[in-house]
Every structure is written in structure tokens, then in C-alpha cells.
Scaffold this active site. Structure first.
Site, short mmCIF file in Angstrom:
data_model
loop_
_atom_site.label_atom_id
_atom_site.label_comp_id
_atom_site.label_asym_id
_atom_site.label_seq_id
_atom_site.Cartn_x
_atom_site.Cartn_y
_atom_site.Cartn_z
N TYR A 224 45.25 34.80 -43.36
CA TYR A 224 46.32 34.50 -43.08
C TYR A 224 47.34 35.82 -43.00
CZ TYR A 224 50.98 32.29 -44.10
OH TYR A 224 52.11 31.54 -44.06
N SER B 230 49.38 28.07 -39.07
CA SER B 230 50.82 28.58 -39.34
C SER B 230 51.02 30.06 -38.91
CB SER B 230 51.39 28.38 -40.65
OG SER B 230 52.85 28.30 -40.83
N ASP C 92 56.09 18.13 -36.20
CA ASP C 92 55.85 19.23 -37.23
C ASP C 92 57.43 20.02 -36.85
OD1 ASP C 92 55.88 21.82 -38.54
OD2 ASP C 92 53.91 22.46 -37.62
N HIS D 177 53.64 19.84 -40.60
CA HIS D 177 53.01 21.07 -40.57
C HIS D 177 51.87 21.16 -41.81
CE1 HIS D 177 53.19 25.46 -39.93
NE2 HIS D 177 53.04 25.82 -41.20
#
Length: 688
Positions: free
Chosen positions: A459, A539, A622, A657
Site C-alpha cells: 500500500y 486504491s 465508486d 470503493h
């Protein structure tokens, strides 16, 4: 060769700081609900993707196994109000968790079942908060994965849903007045028709809703009309004396804090913290003091307090708990004690302190992993926490504050043996020599010496830490013989503010270098090979995957970028995107523009270079990272000369999302993704 749908191109360019930037797929940014061309493109892409995925030989076995592994009882941490316990439960394959209430030692009963709200399970219970006496409960309804929520109220005794309804709520909680007469919350103005899921979120304000009245009559409590970009989080202090308003401008943890005395007729706000220079987060109130977490003069966090009897702005602060070796990731006050949850090399250590800051004990956790919870009121004598790891589903424990020990509250009988899986932590050097931690997990029978199919996850942003956590989908990957690696790269919060800053703004390339170095380490150690290594991220992690594939396409066999931020020059033009300039920088500033353009996935695809197999995933509704990011990126991939491997996009319907996604959709999505990875890493699960 796959015959991709034709993605029309427009002769559209932008001149930015003297540079001509082509954007031929900008038309794909339009909302699929309002543009027939975009809707047709989505339909055509899904048809091609399904045609490729459906025949993959491992799909049926993977789906059967996922459903089997998912089918066990699961619980959330309870919230106690009075003698009532509120918690969520899923009997196994339910699309949404069901909210239960338990009166003392009586049997739990169902209070809210969101599975009854829609046929496809895509309407979710996004949030709930019981009143101080447990008589009423405010909850939020999320439709199709959107960030927009609707607040409703239910009578806990009768189960009657009251007429109270509040719409256009986003990025807000609910904080009840101590007398239960109503609650504070934040909402945005109603968007113009057609702009609900695309326009920027501006002009949030704090309101008080009185139970039984129309939302049209809600009292405006706090706003900054001169600063439309400011947002507000509210909490009524645990002693009931004050409304604490945290003011934010983006995703970076730098806040202003104001306080309104609820017991005085004069409701003029008092400024506790000004300047957006540091993190100040409210913990609780006790002994006529308000306690806060802060990173001022403490990159790993400390606890401070201020008098509850404030008479002027910018008051004096008092030290309570100083900075420690570990990162202070959570703090609460329960039963007159401070529970401080630290990350020490990305693993939980919970320390118990007096209100004066004296360390009393270390909570004996069940093992090495992640502990969450320890919330409650300052007068409570019990609290609850959950413990989990890569091979251990969340187990809920009740902690007796006075005795200093705990017992089991709720456990999950998952259909596997945790002892069959091994978890270890390694440390590897990044490009600049920085030592980066990484977890490696696998089935005990996996053979690592010959190079096994491996999934590397990352991430690296927004101060978010990837701590050891349980996932059914990851367990399925490991059960099939795959290796799981989770890299704690810079940009996250694993080592505090400095670790975050080292991977944001002009330092963002460090995140990519750390992730690439993780892949190289796995290969150098013989754990995997280039043709067996897959990467995944969602994301900001989708951005990570897109960027490193462009920079090192030779290093990976397959990639799964999910709901990614792929156009780094226009991300701040939509919904919540403007908040992200704290981590990414502002495209309207030249230095930031140059940096962003250098790694933007959409702008840096390299024709003439063979790319790994890529399955992009997003959702048509989203409204956090609008799907236009993934649409444009996928169209550009398919148009480029980057080899014969498939470059596909899977577009979910009535999903956002990620939050609130029904179980059935999750299982089908991961069935497709794992089958795709099996086809391109050589992982061959047994067909049961």
C-alpha cells in the site's frame, strides 16, 4: 491474441507548465450513469474480460473452496451502553453482517438485518452508534458502495425505525448528546442533479439533530463558509461537558481543534489547536481533563491533556505519556486507565497506564499479531479487544480492567487449522539502503526452495499501516500452495510520521523503490521467480501496482491493480480527490506536477516493452476513486504495444470503493482474480 474493444480516442491535450500532455481517453471520466458511450464501453470491456476468465480451468474449484472457507460464524467488536451490548454477526455466507443487541446475560436478538434491504445485497449498514443509555441507535445506510450515507434512527426496545432521516452525509460519524435527546453529525449541501458522484465535496458543516424532528430543522452548530475545503469530525466529550470538533483539510493527520462548552449558554468555540501543523486526536475525558494523542515533538506519538475548564484559546498542555520505542497507534481511557496500543516492528503491544502516565502493566496478548479495540467509557469496568494474524481469524476477548485479565467473548470456528500455516517477518534493504520489514506467510507444506507462485501485496500511503490481519481470500491463496508476502513500505505509518513522510509528496518514489526491492528480495532468496511473482494493491495500492509495473515490467508475471489512482494529473478534480494532495502533492504546482507526471501510471506506459498480465478491477459506482482512473488506464494499456499478455479490466456493478460490498460479489471477484493469477504464475490448485 485478445481482441479488445475499440476505445475511441479524442484529440485532447492540456498544456501544463509549458508541457503538452495528451489525454485521449478523458471522455471515460464521465459517470457511466450519464454517458451512453461510457456505459457501452463498460459493457464491451466486461464481455471480453468474462470471455477470457470464464474458461479458466481453476475457476470452479477456486469458487467452491472460497465459499467453503468463508462459511463460518464471524463477529465484530461489541459496543456497551448501559447493560446492553451491540455487535454484528455473520452466520457465514450472508452478504451483510447483521446487527444484534444483547441485554446483559440474555440471548442476543437481531436489531437490524441489512440483508433484507435489497435483492443483490449491495445495500449495507455502514455505521451505527447507540445512545448513551442504549435506548436508541443511530445508523447509516450505504447504497451500492457509495460514500454517501443516509442516517436513520431505531428504537432498540421495539425495533421501530423512527421517522428521523438525514441525507447527504459523507465522511462523518454520529456523536450523541449525553441526555440522548439527539446527536451531532456533519453533512454536505445537496449536490446538483447529475453531480452526486463526480463533483468535489465542499462546504461540509456540523449540525445537531433532535430526535423526532425533521432534518430540515437541524441546528447548524459549526461551519467555515470562508474555507469551503475544511471538513469536521465531532465527538461529545466522555464527561458530556463539551463538543470537540476536529477540523481537517485532507488526508494528512494535521488538524485544528475547537471546543464548544455544552453546559454554558455562550456557545462561542474555544480554539484548542490552530495551524494544521500536527495531529491532535481526542481520546477521552477524566479527572476534569481532556486527553489527546499528538505527534507534536513526537513522530511516533504521545499523550497530552488539557484542563476541561477552558476560558481562552490556545491553552496550556500537559505531558502524560511520552514518546516510546513503538508507534502509538491507538489510545483509549476505560475504567480510569489509559490503554496505549503500540506497534513495535508492526506487531501490537498494549500497555496500561494510570491517568498520571505511570505504566502499570503490559496486556498479555494471545500471540504475535494485531490487537484492536479497548474502547469504552471512563467509568466502565470492562472493555473488549480483538486479536488476529495472517493465520488467525479475529477472536473477541472481554478484558476486566480491575483484575487485569481477560476471557473469551466470541470466537470463530473457521474451517481450517491455524497450525497448518507459518508466518514470519523478514527485513530487506531498499534501493537507498533503508531497512524495510515484510511478512511472509504460507502453508506449512509449501516448498519455498524451488521458487513458488507468490503474491506480493503493498500500500505505502496515507500513514496507513499493514499489520498482520486475517483474510479468507489470502488463506485460500496459501491453501492452494501460494506464498503471501506483505511489504511494509514507506508512505505507511508502520514507523510513525517519519516513515510516512519518507514515502509521500516528492519522496513518493521511495514507496515504489521499496516495493520493487521486496520483489527482488523474494527472487534473490529463491522464494519465487519472475515468472511466478504477482503483485496486488488497492486504491493508493492500485497506484503502487500501476507505477511499479511501468518502472519494472520485467519483474512480474501478473498484476492486480484495484480501484487505483491512475491519473496523477487530474485526481484532485473529482469527489474526495482534492484531499489527497496532502500525500501526492498539487498538480497545479510545478514541482509537484513534474514529480506526479514522472510516475503517473496512465502517463508512463512504455510501448515496445513486454508487460506482465494485468487484470484491472474497479466498480461503476465508486465515488471515492472514480472509475475513470481505471477506465483510462485500461484503455491506454490495451492500445499500447506491450506484448501479448492479457490486459483486461473487470468492472463491478453496484459496488463502490470496497466498503459494504456483499459477500457474494467479493467471492466472485476473488474467484476471477485468483484464477487469473493461477493461469499466469503456474499455481495449480487441486480440483476437489
Amino acid at each position: 491474441m485478445i481482441s479488445y474493444p475499440l476505445s475511441k480516442t479524442l484529440d485532447h491535450t492540456d498544456e501544463i507548465f509549458g508541457e503538452i500532455v495528451p489525454d485521449p481517453y478523458q471522455w471515460l471520466e464521465d459517470d457511466v450513469r450519464d454517458n451512453a458511450d461510457v456505459a457501452q464501453w463498460v459493457t464491451a470491456q466486461n464481455a471480453v474480460t468474462n470471455e477470457y476468465l470464464q474458461p479458466l480451468e481453476n475457476r470452479p474449484a477456486i469458487e467452491r473452496r472460497l465459499r467453503h472457507l468463508w462459511n463460518y460464524e464471524k463477529f465484530s467488536l461489541p459496543i456497551k451502553r448501559g447493560e446492553r451490548y451491540f455487535f454484528s454477526r455473520n452466520d457465514g455466507l450472508q452478504n451483510q453482517f447483521v446487527l444484534h443487541v444483547q441485554d446483559g446475560q440474555a440471548s442476543p436478538r437481531i436489531l437490524i438485518d441489512p440483508n433484507e434491504w435489497s435483492d443483490d445485497g449491495a445495500t449495507a449498514l455502514a455505521f451505527y452508534k447507540p445512545s448513551p443509555d442504549g435506548r436508541l441507535l443511530a445508523y447509516m445506510v450505504q447504497e451500492g458502495g457509495s460514500d454517501w450515507h443516509t442516517i436513520k434512527v431505531i428504537d432498540v426496545d421495539s425495533g421501530e425505525v423512527k421517522q428521523d432521516t438525514i441525507e447527504w452525509v459523507k465522511f462523518s460519524g454520529v456523536s450523541w448528546a449525553k441526555d440522548g435527546s439527539g446527536f451531532y453529525y456533519s453533512r454536505y449541501p445537496k449536490p446538483a442533479p447529475g453531480e452526486e458522484f463526480q463533483s468535489l465535496n465542499l462546504n461540509q458543516a456540523v449540525y445537531f439533530h433532535k430526535i423526532g424532528e425533521s432534518a430540515d430543522n437541524d441546528r447548524l452548530v459549526y461551519a467555515r463558509p470562508e474555507e469551503p475545503s475544511h471538513g469536521f469530525s465531532t465527538v461529545v466529550s466522555s464527561d458530556g461537558s463539551a463538543l470537540v470538533i476536529t477540523v481537517w483539510t485532507g488526508t494528512d493527520d494535521r488538524y485544528e481543534v475547537v471546543l464548544i462548552d455544552l453546559y454554558k449558554e455562550d456557545k462561542t468555540p474555544v480554539t484548542l489547536v490552530s495551524g494544521f501543523d500536527h495531529n491532535y486526536s481526542y481520546i477521552g475525558s477524566a479527572d476534569e481533563r481532556h486527553f489527546f494523542f499528538t505527534d507534536k515533538d513526537a513522530p511516533k506519538g504521545r499523550v497530552v491533556s488539557v484542563s476541561a475548564h477552558l476560558r481562552s484559546d490556545n491553552p496550556n498542555w500537559f505531558d502524560v505519556i511520552g514518546e516510546q520505542v513503538g508507534v502509538l497507534s491507538g489510545v483509549s481511557i476505560v475504567g480510569g486507565r489509559i490503554f496505549a496500543n503500540y506497534m513495535e516492528d508492526v506487531k501490537s503491544v498494549v500497555r496500561e497506564y494510570s491517568l498520571a502516565g505511570d505504566e502499570l502493566s503490559v496486556v498479555p496478548l494471545p500471540g504475535v499479531g494485531t490487537a484492536t479495540g479497548f474502547s469504552g467509557e471512563s467509568k466502565d469496568r470492562e472493555t473488549f479487544f480483538a486479536f488476529e494474524s495472517f493465520n488467525q481469524p479475529p477472536t473477541i476477548y472481554r478484558y476486566d480492567v480491575e483484575k487485569g485479565d481477560y476471557d473469551l467473548f466470541k470466537s470463530s470456528a473457521a474451517p481450517f487449522d491455524p497450525e497448518d500455516y507459518k508466518v514470519r517477518q523478514v527485513f530487506y534493504p531498499s534501493k537507498d539502503g533503508t531497512c524495510v520489514p515484510m511478512f511472509i506467510a504460507h502453508h506449512k507444506d509449501a516448498v519455498l526452495s524451488k521458487g513458488a507462485p507468490t503474491l506480493l501485496y503493498g500500500y505505502g500511503g496515507f500513514n496507513i499501516s499493514l499489520t498482520p490481519g486475517f483474510s479468507v481470500t489470502r488463506l485460500a491463496w496459501m491453501e492452494m500452495g501460494g506464498i503471501l508476502a506483505v511489504a511494509n513500505i514507506r508512505g505507511g505509518g508502520e514507523y510513525g510520521k517519519d516513515w510516512h513522510n519518507a514515502g509521500r509528496l516528492l519522496n513518493k518514489q521511495n514507496s515504489f523503490d521499496d516495493f520493487i526491492a521486496a520483489a527482488e528480495y523474494l527472487i534473490e532468496q529463491g522464494i519465487t521467480t519472475k515468472d511466478k511473482l504477482a503483485i496486488q494493491g488497492g486504491s493508493n495500492g492500485g497506484l503502487l501496482v500501476g507505477a511499479v509495473v511501468n518502472q519494472r515490467p520485467d519483474l512480474f508475471a501478473a498484476a492486480l491493480p484495484a480501484v487505483g489512482v491512475m491519473d496523477m494529473l487530474r485526481f484532485n478534480q473529482f469527489t474526495a480527490g482534492r484531499f489527497w494532495v496532502d500525500d501526492y502533492g498539487d498538480p497545479a504546482k510545478e514541482a509537484d506536477f513534474r514529480n506526479l507526471k514522472a510516475y503517473s501510471p496512465y502517463h508512463n506506459i512504455r510501448p515496445g516493452t513486454d508487460y506482465p498480465a494485468i487484470l484491472v478491477t474497479t466498480a461503476d459506482t465508486d465515488d471515492r476513486v472514480v472509475p475513470g482512473h481505471s477506465f483510462k488506464y485500461a484503455a491506454a494499456l490495451q492500445a499500447a504495444d506491450i506484448g501479448d499478455a492479457p490486459h483486461l479490466i473487470r468492472i463491478e456493478t453496484r459496488a463502490g470503493h470496497g466498503a459494504g460490498k456483499p459477500t457474494d460479489k467479493i467471492i466472485k471477484e476473488y474467484t476471477d482474480m485468483w484464477a487469473f493469477l493461477c493461469a499466469h504464475t503456474g499455481l495449480a490448485p487441486e480440483n476437489d
